[in-house]
Design an enzyme around this catalytic site. Sequence first.
Site, PDB file in Angstrom:
ATOM      1  N   HIS A   1       0.827  -1.216   0.000  1.00  0.00           N
ATOM      2  CA  HIS A   1       0.000   0.000   0.000  1.00  0.00           C
ATOM      3  C   HIS A   1       0.858   1.262   0.000  1.00  0.00           C
ATOM      4  CE1 HIS A   1      -3.820   1.941   1.912  1.00  0.00           C
ATOM      5  NE2 HIS A   1      -3.151   2.842   1.219  1.00  0.00           N
TER       6      HIS A   1
ATOM      7  N   LEU B   1       2.144   6.832  -5.115  1.00  0.00           N
ATOM      8  CA  LEU B   1       3.267   7.429  -5.856  1.00  0.00           C
ATOM      9  C   LEU B   1       2.872   8.751  -6.522  1.00  0.00           C
ATOM     10  CD1 LEU B   1       5.034   4.365  -7.543  1.00  0.00           C
ATOM     11  CD2 LEU B   1       5.749   5.658  -5.527  1.00  0.00           C
ATOM     12  N   ARG B   2       1.568   9.041  -6.579  1.00  0.00           N
ATOM     13  CA  ARG B   2       1.068  10.338  -7.093  1.00  0.00           C
ATOM     14  C   ARG B   2       1.369  10.564  -8.562  1.00  0.00           C
ATOM     15  NH1 ARG B   2      -1.815  10.433  -2.653  1.00  0.00           N
ATOM     16  NH2 ARG B   2      -0.849  11.321  -0.803  1.00  0.00           N
TER      17      ARG B   2
ATOM     18  N   ASP C   1      -8.816   2.942  -2.733  1.00  0.00           N
ATOM     19  CA  ASP C   1      -8.204   3.487  -1.514  1.00  0.00           C
ATOM     20  C   ASP C   1      -8.244   5.016  -1.501  1.00  0.00           C
ATOM     21  OD1 ASP C   1      -6.640   3.147   0.994  1.00  0.00           O
ATOM     22  OD2 ASP C   1      -5.286   4.442  -0.134  1.00  0.00           O
TER      23      ASP C   1
ATOM     24  N   HIS D   1     -10.519   0.329   1.776  1.00  0.00           N
ATOM     25  CA  HIS D   1     -10.332   1.482   2.667  1.00  0.00           C
ATOM     26  C   HIS D   1     -11.572   1.517   3.558  1.00  0.00           C
ATOM     27  CE1 HIS D   1      -8.982   5.760   3.431  1.00  0.00           C
ATOM     28  NE2 HIS D   1     -10.177   5.717   3.996  1.00  0.00           N
TER      29      HIS D   1
ATOM     30  N   ASP E   1       1.563   2.743   3.591  1.00  0.00           N
ATOM     31  CA  ASP E   1       0.637   3.832   3.252  1.00  0.00           C
ATOM     32  C   ASP E   1       1.405   5.138   3.028  1.00  0.00           C
ATOM     33  OD1 ASP E   1      -1.603   5.188   2.540  1.00  0.00           O
ATOM     34  OD2 ASP E   1      -2.595   5.076   4.486  1.00  0.00           O
TER      35      ASP E   1
ATOM     36  N   HIS F   1       2.698  14.545   0.667  1.00  0.00           N
ATOM     37  CA  HIS F   1       1.914  15.773   0.453  1.00  0.00           C
ATOM     38  C   HIS F   1       2.839  16.975   0.613  1.00  0.00           C
ATOM     39  CE1 HIS F   1      -2.107  14.066   0.323  1.00  0.00           C
ATOM     40  NE2 HIS F   1      -1.877  13.379   1.427  1.00  0.00           N
TER      41      HIS F   1
ATOM     42  N   ASN G   1      -5.398   6.521  -6.665  1.00  0.00           N
ATOM     43  CA  ASN G   1      -5.918   7.899  -6.558  1.00  0.00           C
ATOM     44  C   ASN G   1      -4.956   8.925  -7.154  1.00  0.00           C
ATOM     45  OD1 ASN G   1      -4.104   7.550  -4.431  1.00  0.00           O
ATOM     46  ND2 ASN G   1      -5.330   8.686  -2.940  1.00  0.00           N
TER      47      ASN G   1
ATOM     48  N   HIS H   1      -4.841  -0.733   5.880  1.00  0.00           N
ATOM     49  CA  HIS H   1      -4.542   0.080   7.075  1.00  0.00           C
ATOM     50  C   HIS H   1      -5.547  -0.030   8.224  1.00  0.00           C
ATOM     51  CE1 HIS H   1      -7.160   2.669   4.763  1.00  0.00           C
ATOM     52  NE2 HIS H   1      -6.225   3.325   4.116  1.00  0.00           N
TER      53      HIS H   1
HETATM   54  O1  DOR Z   1      -3.798   9.160   5.128  1.00  0.00           O
HETATM   55  C1  DOR Z   1      -4.093   8.758   4.016  1.00  0.00           C
HETATM   56  N1  DOR Z   1      -3.640   9.362   2.896  1.00  0.00           N
HETATM   57  N2  DOR Z   1      -4.931   7.714   3.907  1.00  0.00           N
HETATM   58  C2  DOR Z   1      -5.418   7.327   2.718  1.00  0.00           C
HETATM   59  O2  DOR Z   1      -6.123   6.359   2.676  1.00  0.00           O
HETATM   60  C3  DOR Z   1      -5.120   8.091   1.498  1.00  0.00           C
HETATM   61  C4  DOR Z   1      -3.821   8.766   1.618  1.00  0.00           C
HETATM   62  C5  DOR Z   1      -3.538   9.767   0.522  1.00  0.00           C
HETATM   63  O3  DOR Z   1      -3.776   9.450  -0.659  1.00  0.00           O
HETATM   64  O4  DOR Z   1      -3.045  10.844   0.826  1.00  0.00           O
END
Ligand code: DOR
Length: 386
Positions: free
Chosen positions: A58, A61-62, A149, A176, A268, A272, A92, A202
């Site tokens: 899990h 990689l954005r 997720d 999720h 996870d 960010h 996502n 998670h």
């Molecule tokens: O804290 C999280 N951030 N939980 C998630 O399920 C998604 C993830 C994210 O994509 O930032």
Amino acid sequence: MITLYRNARLIDALGERYGDLCTEDGIITSCAPLCWQRADRVIDMRRNALMPAFIDMHCHLRDPGFPEKETMETGMRATLKGGYAHLIAMANTDPVMATPQLISTNHEKANRLKLCHLTQAAAAGEALGDALPTDRASLSRLTKVLSNDGKAIFSDEFMRNLLLDSGKYGFLISTHAQPERKIVERDINLLREVGGNLHIGHISRAETVEMIRRAKEEGLTLTCEVTPHHLFGWDSGYKVNPPLRTRADVEALIAGIIDGTIDCLATDHAPHTPADKAGGAAGISNIEHAFQVYLKVFQDNGIPLTRLSEMLSRNPAKRLRLKAGLFLPGYAANVTELSVEEESEIDSLMMISRSHNTPFHGRKVMGCVLRTIIDGETRYEYSKVV
Ligand code: DOR
């Protein structure tokens, strides 16, 4: 190319011993002493620990869509620093991973980068929703994992069909669960009803551990994972999804690790930017430190290194049907050299992920990743970066 890793402390889910490991063209060929002359290359491990490289069930990689947070390349370099060989990257992204074309593009990109292995998860529903299913027949020819997720699946009918499709097409569903109790309870009931391949992402609560324990005792086949922060960051106040819980929840998670209820140690990894965190984004840039955090938690609770290896490598490999995660002839030569005895400290300024969002700066943890070998090639070396 035959490589002989000499004089190593070999630790995997099957046990621990001092010895040599031999690899040829990306595959382990022997874990017994081999005569020096046959090797093209001999590397002295100086009695350092070797474990099968880790497999992350899990991470985020954005890529594509959020290069200011991470790209596949920056994420994979951080991955190698963390001792991981294989990632499941969640869907996502922007655009969301909902088409075969997008999945293929990311797999091709990973192959070109030649850093670590990628399983790009596909979305289970269009736009990560639970109204319109994606084309699961086509997607499952390209990936082993489907997941929404970041978003929970609220529709019971959608989840029932997803489980049925997972049995029909052979993919794994990574869920999720938020609210955790309601979703996990519903998913276990549906699993009992229609079967399928369920992996619960998670998990964070004592009651979830208990529900999964009971489901396994009943004979249902399912797996689940925990994250570094739900074990080690419970009092940090950091924003993550699902949220950080209480000390009692942490103790229940640790009991679930010890008795086998919890199968995998995921990261996870959720990079960010500072601006996104200030705006309320949930997540931790985790992959560089996950091993050190887990080693600390395992050591504090007297859990053996063989169990750590089982949860970091063997169990994820089994769930993904990979011939990896053990030191056995014929298995992938994905290997992590580790220091496991010394205390270490997390320094967020030293991170190589594009995002440094972590609550763990300054925290004392254990050990260090010294080298990551993928398919028999050294792709990360600590001594070359410090
Ligand atoms: O804290 C999280 N951030 N939980 C998630 O399920 C998604 C993830 C994210 O994509 O930032």
